[in-house]
Structure formats: C-alpha cells, structure tokens
Motif scaffolding. Structure first.
Motif, short mmCIF file in Angstrom:
data_model
loop_
_atom_site.label_atom_id
_atom_site.label_comp_id
_atom_site.label_asym_id
_atom_site.label_seq_id
_atom_site.Cartn_x
_atom_site.Cartn_y
_atom_site.Cartn_z
N SER A 8 0.82 -1.20 0.00
CA SER A 8 0.00 0.00 0.00
C SER A 8 0.86 1.26 0.00
N SER A 31 -3.29 -2.84 -2.43
CA SER A 31 -3.74 -2.53 -1.08
C SER A 31 -4.98 -3.36 -0.77
N SER A 33 -7.19 -2.18 1.29
CA SER A 33 -8.17 -1.20 1.76
C SER A 33 -8.71 -0.35 0.62
N GLU A 35 -10.27 2.26 1.01
CA GLU A 35 -10.08 3.65 1.43
C GLU A 35 -8.77 4.23 0.91
N ARG A 36 -7.84 3.37 0.53
CA ARG A 36 -6.54 3.83 0.04
C ARG A 36 -6.55 4.14 -1.45
#
Length: 299
Positions: A8, A31, A33, A35-36
């Motif tokens: 990430s 990643s 996530s 959100e990344r």
C-alpha cells in the motif's frame, strides 16, 4: 517499466512509488483497503484492491509486471491469537503461486536484518522463513532481497515511557553503536536496485547511520526539550513483563525480547557486517525533528 508494489502507501511504499513515478515508470500499488484507492491514484499510480490471501487476485495484479516488490503485511502485536510466522509463511506461499502463474521473473523482496537465520533473533526469524519460501522459486526468477536494519520510526514506541517516566527503557543499552535506517533511504535503495540489472539471487543490507543507545537518548532528548533524557537498560524479565502489561501477545513479547538480546550477543548483526555497505542520507538528527513534532502533538 511496469512495476507492481505490495504494501500500500505506508512508510516505504509511498515514497517508493513517488520515486518510481518521477523516474517515468508505470506503478501499480496493491492494497487491501478500498479507502486507500483515492490516495494511491492521487500519486499517479494504479490501485489494485484485494486480499493477500487471494492468489487469483495477486496473479492478476502481477501479470504483465516487469518487476514485483514483495513485502509482508504488518502484524498486530496486541492480537492474542496472531501467529506471525504462520501468517507470513502463508502469504509468502501465495506470492510464490502468483509469481509462477503470472510469469514474473524479477522480484525485489523486503526482508529484514536478522533474515540470515531462523534462530536466535526472536521475531525476526520469521523473515528468514519467508526468504526460504521465496527461494524455492525456479532459477529463472531473479530475487533481490533487501534487509534493512532497525527503523528510526520504531523509536516512536519510546514516547509513553519518556512522558510517564522520563527515560527510555529497553533490555539493551550502552555506548556500542548499532545501525538504524530511515524508510526514505530504504525506498531510495529499492528504487536504485529496480533500475539495476537483475541476475540470480542477491542480498543487500540498508542502513542510514550507526548510533549507540546513549547517543539516541541525547539526540531525542535535545529535540524534545529534555536534555537529561537517559536510556536505561533493564533486565529481560522486566522488559518482557512491561510488554505483557501493555497488552502484547505472549508470542510478540517473547519475540521482541529475544530480538533485543540478539543485538547484545551479536547474532543479529553477524551477517550484516560481512556485506559492503553505503550508509543512506537520513540521519538520526533529521528523524529527531519528526520525533519531536509528533511527541509534542501527542503529549
């Protein structure tokens, strides 16, 4: 080149991506996530969102890459049920399958100081096990193994003791210098290695500066306005007990205690000093400024 990065946009991944993109490379960042994703794309990289446990996802992400950078997901030291070795070995085996299925032939792996052995270095022995798993890849797959020393930012863990007890407490100390490293120097070294020829298997250690525990206390103390800050060496039993009191799992507390013991008895650095080394640019005095900013914002 088309370069795929795991890890990430953390302490190493973000500056590494920025360096590679600046050099004109196409970068994909993996990643777990969602959100990344926006942060990754803001860097000018492509986001590949998925799980390290999903071999098919990894295979798809690796396919077409000239180079893949492999690092291990972080371990939660406070998770009482975590098993660092088992988890990382499983991820390494997934990486192997994905590399074989995707046809990747150039790998840069982030390992660690202590990766030369599975015994006597505490929790760092897990890195050796991962190196062995990746080493089972066929000979046409070139692997550059990066072994950074202790990260400066691990010193952030000293903050509560400094605030509450006015000192740094570890089960080692004294005036013997030992190597530390900045993530920025790690990123720069990895970027350099990615642009250098790949040929078989190689190991490179990464460090920024050699400083002793007592010097660390002096530099950090000066930075935060505590010129009398001391580094206090406590017993292994006391150190282990302190970790357990703040909620570490028994495995993590034991692993960290044993890792520090290997600093003292020389096992941790026995292979490190056999390799040629060029120290990086970021020194403890530079990190101390960041340390001071965070310390004063937190306390």
């Amino acid at each position: 080149m088309n370069i795929v990065l795991t890890g990430s946009v953390g302490h190493i991944g973000k500056p590494l991506a920025q360096m590679l993109i600046k050099k004109g490379h196409s970068v994909t960042i993996i990643s777990s996530s969602t959100e990344r994703q926006s942060e990754i794309e803001a860097l000018g990289a492509k986001a590949a969102i998925g799980l390290f446990e999903d071999v098919e996802f990894l295979t798809a992400a690796f396919t077409g890459a000239d180079i893949v950078y492999l690092m291990k997901p972080p371990i939660d030291f406070f998770d009482q049920n975590s098993d660092e070795e088992a988890f990382w070995v499983k991820i390494a085996k997934n990486y192997v399958q994905a590399v074989l299925k995707s046809g990747v032939t150039k790998i840069v792996e982030l390992s660690s100081i202590g990766g030369h052995t599975a015994t006597g270095v505490g929790m760092l022995g897990a890195h050796h096990l991962v190196e062995q798993v990746l080493g089972e890849l066929p000979g046409n797959v070139s692997i550059k193994t990066m072994r950074p020393v202790g990260f400066y930012y691990n010193m952030m863990a000293f903050m509560p003791a400094i605030k509450n007890a006015g000192a740094i407490f570890q089960n080692y100390g004294g005036d013997e210098p030992e190597p530390w490293v900045s993530p920025l120097d790690i990123a720069e070294t990895i970027a350099e290695e990615m642009e250098a020829p790949f040929n078989g298997r190689s190991v490179r250690y990464i460090a920024s500066e050699d400083v002793s525990p007592n010097e660390v206390a002096v530099v950090l103390g000066a930075a935060i306005g505590k010129p009398d800050l001391k580094w206090v060496a406590i017993t292994n039993e006391q150190f282990f007990g302190n970790l357990m009191k703040v909620g570490f799992s028994e495995q993590a507390a034991k692993g960290l205690t044993e890792m520090n013991v290997s600093r003292v008895n020389g096992v941790l650095y026995e292979d490190y000093y056999k390799h040629p080394l060029i120290l990086g640019k970021v020194k403890l005095a530079d990190f101390a400024k960041e340390f001071a900013t965070i310390y004063h914002n937190k306390f």
